[in-house]
Design a protein around this motif. Sequence first.
Motif, PDB file in Angstrom:
ATOM      1  N   ASP A 145       0.863  -1.178   0.000  1.00 45.62           N
ATOM      2  CA  ASP A 145       0.000   0.000   0.000  1.00 45.62           C
ATOM      3  C   ASP A 145       0.903   1.232   0.000  1.00 45.62           C
ATOM      4  N   GLU A 162      -7.658  -6.064  -5.311  1.00 45.57           N
ATOM      5  CA  GLU A 162      -7.688  -6.306  -3.873  1.00 45.57           C
ATOM      6  C   GLU A 162      -8.682  -7.389  -3.473  1.00 45.57           C
ATOM      7  N   ARG A 169      -5.499  -1.992   1.501  1.00 42.34           N
ATOM      8  CA  ARG A 169      -6.150  -0.780   1.970  1.00 42.34           C
ATOM      9  C   ARG A 169      -6.241   0.302   0.895  1.00 42.34           C
ATOM     10  N   HIS A 174      -5.491   0.448  -6.965  1.00 42.07           N
ATOM     11  CA  HIS A 174      -4.245   0.064  -6.293  1.00 42.07           C
ATOM     12  C   HIS A 174      -3.134  -0.180  -7.320  1.00 42.07           C
TER      13      HIS A 174
END
Length: 217
Positions: A145, A162, A169, A174
Amino acid sequence: MAPQVLLYTRTTAYRHTSIPDGIKAFTELGEDHGFVVEATEAPEAFEGRNLARYAAVVFLSTSGDVLTDEGRDNLASYHQGGRGFMGVHAAACTEYDWPYYGTLLGARFARHPALQPGIVSVEDTNHPSTGELPRRWAFTDEWYDFRANPRPHVRVLATVDESSYEGGRMPDDHPVAWCHANGGGRVFYTALGHTGESFRDPLFRSHLWGGLKSVME
């Protein structure tokens, strides 16, 4: 004369046991593709006029503060002069107190869940680092992250889904690989590369070679 690449692996914080595997992978890529790798952990490699010799600089799982003040200035000048920089995995855990480095790399590490399999989604196939990858790529890593999403400032090449692993997170978006040319030379970063096994994976080696090629061109 074959191009030279400076492969920097100094750590002053966590040290990845995969670093020797990474050095071997880059060295063998050099043998296959006609460039010479100089692997070092010496900050002196960034002092004086030494950087002018290299077609690109690679930070391979560096961590903590790894440069002197002179080395920082010289790396910034090298990049601003149009030369290439590549970061692999823990390169994002490096030089937290140097604002320029965060801009150079594109993002800074925040945390990661346990090592586990996940699915990389290749978003942009029109880049040398992703052209040979499947659009949905099963891979095992720590799934970094980041403190902030780099997307507004970089060209995102791949993200991690994810829903394919536990503990992420950055659920909406991401990124795990990107490139950009902010401030001078070309930059490529991949968050992948925690395990020694990854550096023996032909697809990951293709990813690394494509990324390096893109900053050397």
